[in-house]
Design an enzyme around this catalytic site. Structure first.
Site, PDB file in Angstrom:
ATOM      1  N   GLY A 105       0.805  -1.220   0.000  1.00  0.00           N
ATOM      2  CA  GLY A 105       0.000   0.000   0.000  1.00  0.00           C
ATOM      3  C   GLY A 105       0.834   1.265   0.000  1.00  0.00           C
ATOM      4  O   GLY A 105       0.338   2.352   0.310  1.00  0.00           O
ATOM      5  N   SER A 138     -42.515 -10.085 -11.716  1.00  0.00           N
ATOM      6  CA  SER A 138     -42.306 -10.665 -13.040  1.00  0.00           C
ATOM      7  C   SER A 138     -42.681  -9.669 -14.122  1.00  0.00           C
ATOM      8  O   SER A 138     -43.600  -8.873 -13.960  1.00  0.00           O
ATOM      9  CB  SER A 138     -43.146 -11.937 -13.201  1.00  0.00           C
ATOM     10  OG  SER A 138     -43.083 -12.427 -14.519  1.00  0.00           O
ATOM     11  N   SER A 139     -41.956  -9.756 -15.233  1.00  0.00           N
ATOM     12  CA  SER A 139     -42.290  -8.908 -16.379  1.00  0.00           C
ATOM     13  C   SER A 139     -43.348  -9.551 -17.264  1.00  0.00           C
ATOM     14  O   SER A 139     -43.847  -8.914 -18.196  1.00  0.00           O
ATOM     15  CB  SER A 139     -41.027  -8.660 -17.219  1.00  0.00           C
ATOM     16  OG  SER A 139     -40.499  -9.904 -17.683  1.00  0.00           O
ATOM     17  N   LYS A 167     -47.527 -11.597  -9.637  1.00  0.00           N
ATOM     18  CA  LYS A 167     -46.451 -12.341  -8.991  1.00  0.00           C
ATOM     19  C   LYS A 167     -45.604 -11.377  -8.153  1.00  0.00           C
ATOM     20  O   LYS A 167     -45.179 -10.327  -8.638  1.00  0.00           O
ATOM     21  CB  LYS A 167     -45.571 -13.034 -10.026  1.00  0.00           C
ATOM     22  CG  LYS A 167     -44.576 -14.029  -9.417  1.00  0.00           C
ATOM     23  CD  LYS A 167     -43.882 -14.823 -10.527  1.00  0.00           C
ATOM     24  CE  LYS A 167     -43.065 -15.956  -9.945  1.00  0.00           C
ATOM     25  NZ  LYS A 167     -41.918 -15.461  -9.163  1.00  0.00           N
ATOM     26  N   VAL A 168     -45.373 -11.754  -6.908  1.00  0.00           N
ATOM     27  CA  VAL A 168     -44.557 -10.932  -5.997  1.00  0.00           C
ATOM     28  C   VAL A 168     -43.462 -11.812  -5.412  1.00  0.00           C
ATOM     29  O   VAL A 168     -43.734 -12.903  -4.905  1.00  0.00           O
ATOM     30  CB  VAL A 168     -45.412 -10.328  -4.860  1.00  0.00           C
ATOM     31  CG1 VAL A 168     -44.541  -9.517  -3.912  1.00  0.00           C
ATOM     32  CG2 VAL A 168     -46.517  -9.452  -5.440  1.00  0.00           C
ATOM     33  N   GLU A 222     -33.632 -11.916  -1.300  1.00  0.00           N
ATOM     34  CA  GLU A 222     -32.725 -12.318  -2.370  1.00  0.00           C
ATOM     35  C   GLU A 222     -31.545 -11.348  -2.483  1.00  0.00           C
ATOM     36  O   GLU A 222     -30.402 -11.774  -2.710  1.00  0.00           O
ATOM     37  CB  GLU A 222     -33.486 -12.408  -3.686  1.00  0.00           C
ATOM     38  CG  GLU A 222     -34.468 -13.577  -3.705  1.00  0.00           C
ATOM     39  CD  GLU A 222     -35.393 -13.567  -4.907  1.00  0.00           C
ATOM     40  OE1 GLU A 222     -35.336 -12.592  -5.694  1.00  0.00           O
ATOM     41  OE2 GLU A 222     -36.178 -14.524  -5.059  1.00  0.00           O
ATOM     42  N   SER A 225       5.218   2.809   5.197  1.00  0.00           N
ATOM     43  CA  SER A 225       3.983   2.248   4.641  1.00  0.00           C
ATOM     44  C   SER A 225       3.669   0.902   5.290  1.00  0.00           C
ATOM     45  O   SER A 225       2.509   0.517   5.436  1.00  0.00           O
ATOM     46  CB  SER A 225       4.121   2.049   3.124  1.00  0.00           C
ATOM     47  OG  SER A 225       4.405   3.268   2.489  1.00  0.00           O
ATOM     48  N   ASN A 226       4.740   0.214   5.713  1.00  0.00           N
ATOM     49  CA  ASN A 226       4.578  -1.139   6.243  1.00  0.00           C
ATOM     50  C   ASN A 226       3.917  -1.189   7.608  1.00  0.00           C
ATOM     51  O   ASN A 226       3.465  -2.262   8.028  1.00  0.00           O
ATOM     52  CB  ASN A 226       5.939  -1.833   6.310  1.00  0.00           C
ATOM     53  CG  ASN A 226       6.566  -1.997   4.944  1.00  0.00           C
ATOM     54  OD1 ASN A 226       5.923  -1.753   3.924  1.00  0.00           O
ATOM     55  ND2 ASN A 226       7.820  -2.410   4.913  1.00  0.00           N
ATOM     56  N   HIS A 253     -34.336 -31.596   7.433  1.00  0.00           N
ATOM     57  CA  HIS A 253     -34.139 -32.129   6.072  1.00  0.00           C
ATOM     58  C   HIS A 253     -35.209 -31.596   5.117  1.00  0.00           C
ATOM     59  O   HIS A 253     -35.548 -32.257   4.123  1.00  0.00           O
ATOM     60  CB  HIS A 253     -34.169 -33.663   6.061  1.00  0.00           C
ATOM     61  CG  HIS A 253     -33.198 -34.305   7.000  1.00  0.00           C
ATOM     62  ND1 HIS A 253     -31.900 -34.571   6.652  1.00  0.00           N
ATOM     63  CD2 HIS A 253     -33.339 -34.717   8.291  1.00  0.00           C
ATOM     64  CE1 HIS A 253     -31.271 -35.139   7.670  1.00  0.00           C
ATOM     65  NE2 HIS A 253     -32.118 -35.224   8.685  1.00  0.00           N
TER      66      HIS A 253
END
Length: 449
Positions: A89, A303-304, A309-310, A316, A125-126, A173
């Site tokens: 850096g 949806s297009s 639709k929701v 997500e 810098s280190n 499961h």
């Protein structure tokens, strides 16, 4: 190295320009939070060096004033160096040194502050860059991520209280299992985040142990013996957070163990939020041909082509955030592996990834809470109807009729799509009262009561 042309209006100098010319890779510079952390180091170093007699007080005050301008996020266009640069850096450290020197000279009205001789005095810098990583990530964890997680925990606990007494089918499961209450489920989400918070808090003291003062290789050459501890104290005073000097400068500069520890904790946070999002998506699925146990707030058309639709868009989006944080952690693991002898040589990558992970998790968590969690509703009637048909409730009859007969009762109820209690009345000697007591889903969520 010959001449290099620097824009006439630039506050930086030749070293920065060489880096700009060399590293035209991503077009992405460091975050404001990281640049501020470097400026904090320069501010504290100037103050301490003046106190120790290594800098003239007037020069130090000019440097500090210049640093304050950067801390106020002025002149941010003067830090053009790409994240993907030299592994120490150094280019960004010199970029900051050059800008501060120019601003300090403007404040003094004469050219007497040198980027290396004054702004970078007693530093390398280190040690500056790994110190800035720790400062910036500690501050952002304390100020942004922890409050976001705590607010999410509070919201989940509020929902737990709101849904108190509502029993749903548990799942293992992805298959029907013994019942749980929504209260228990949401308390579990909150508990998982609480544990993530505790682990982050436990990491902070190690993150706040600063390498500053190790200079080139951790030996502390060219700095006053008291410099390191005083700089840590000065940064703590300036930020209101408790910073200390690291116990071993060579270890702090030659490894990335502590940043990697933070990266791992951030991945744990991501996994907790990922589970929450996936569970909410499953419980919301349908509405007619999925689980349909809860209803998430409708935020936008899903949806297009399919009207009405929701989709669970916020969950997500958060899941993508979590996936990205896991990716950062993988890169950070490789970065930590690039610790050879007295220096880790992927410091810029660590700085970028950690701060971006904290930013994404904080913002994502806030959005998920505000736009989704706070608005969750339970489809109580549907939940109760589904629970009544859950053949796994027969487990509660095992002590009364034995596993084999219980299995036969469950199989018949499932094949005939009948209520479990009705089949059990036909196939066992238990009375309706006894069956009602044994098959009470709420009692099953509170064994021993």
């Amino acid at each position: 190295m010959g001449e290099v042309e620097v824009p006439a209006n630039a506050l930086y100098g030749a070293q920065t320009q060489r880096a700009v010319n060399n590293f035209q890779i991503s077009g992405q510079g460091f975050t404001n939070e990281f640049l501020e952390a470097v400026a904090l180091v320069k501010y504290a170093a100037a103050d301490v060096n003046a106190e120790l007699g290594a800098l003239e007080r007037e020069d130090a005050e000019a440097i500090k004033q210049a640093c304050e301008l950067i801390l106020r996020r002025e002149y941010l266009d003067q830090f053009p160096v790409d994240v993907y640069q030299t592994g120490s850096g150094t280019s960004t450290n010199m970029n900051v040194n050059e800008v501060i020197a120019k601003l300090a000279n403007d404040i003094l009205g004469e050219k007497r502050i040198h980027p290396n001789n004054h702004v970078n005095f007693g530093q390398s810098s280190n040690d500056v860059i790994p110190t800035a990583i720790r400062i910036s990530t500690a501050l952002q964890t304390e100020r942004r991520l922890l409050p976001a997680l705590e607010a999410m925990q509070a919201s989940l606990l509020e929902k737990a209280q709101e849904f108190s007494g509502i029993v749903k089918t548990g799942r293992t499961h992805l298959m029907d299992a013994m019942p749980v209450t929504f209260e228990q489920v949401f308390q579990a989400y909150a508990s998982q985040l609480e544990q993530c918070t505790e682990r982050l808090v436990q990491t902070l003291p190690r993150l706040c142990a600063l390498p500053q003062g190790g200079t080139a290789v951790g030996s502390g050459v060219n700095r006053h013996p008291a410099f390191a501890s005083k700089v840590a104290h000065a940064i703590g005073k300036k930020t209101g957070m408790h910073f200390t000097e690291t116990k071993n400068h060579i270890a702090a500069q030659g490894t990335a163990d502590v940043p990697l520890e933070l990266s791992g904790q951030l991945k744990s946070v991501a996994m907790a939020l990922y589970k929450l999002c996936n569970d909410l998506r499953w419980m919301n699925s349908g509405p007619n041909n999925g689980l349909g146990e809860i209803q998430l707030k409708a935020l936008q058309p899903g949806s297009s082509i399919m009207p009405a639709k929701v989709n669970p868009v916020m969950e997500e989006a958060m899941a993508m955030v979590c996936s990205q944080v896991v990716g950062f952690d993988s890169a950070n693991t490789m970065a930590a592996a690039s610790s050879q002898f007295e220096l880790n040589v992927m410091q810029p990558l660590l700085a970028h990834n950690l701060l971006e992970a904290i930013r994404l998790l904080s913002n994502g968590c806030d959005h998920l809470r505000e736009f989704s969690v706070q608005h969750i509703q339970v489809n109580k009637q549907h939940v109760e109807e589904s629970l009544d048909k859950n053949p796994i409730l027969v487990t509660a009859l095992n002590p009364l009729i034995g596993y084999d007969l219980a299995a036969k009762v469950a199989k018949k109820a499932l094949s005939e799509k009948r209520a479990l209690i009705d089949v059990a009345l036909e196939m066992t000697d238990l009375s309706k009262h006894e069956l009602e007591q044994a098959l009470d889903p709420l009692k099953m969520t509170q064994p021993g009561i």
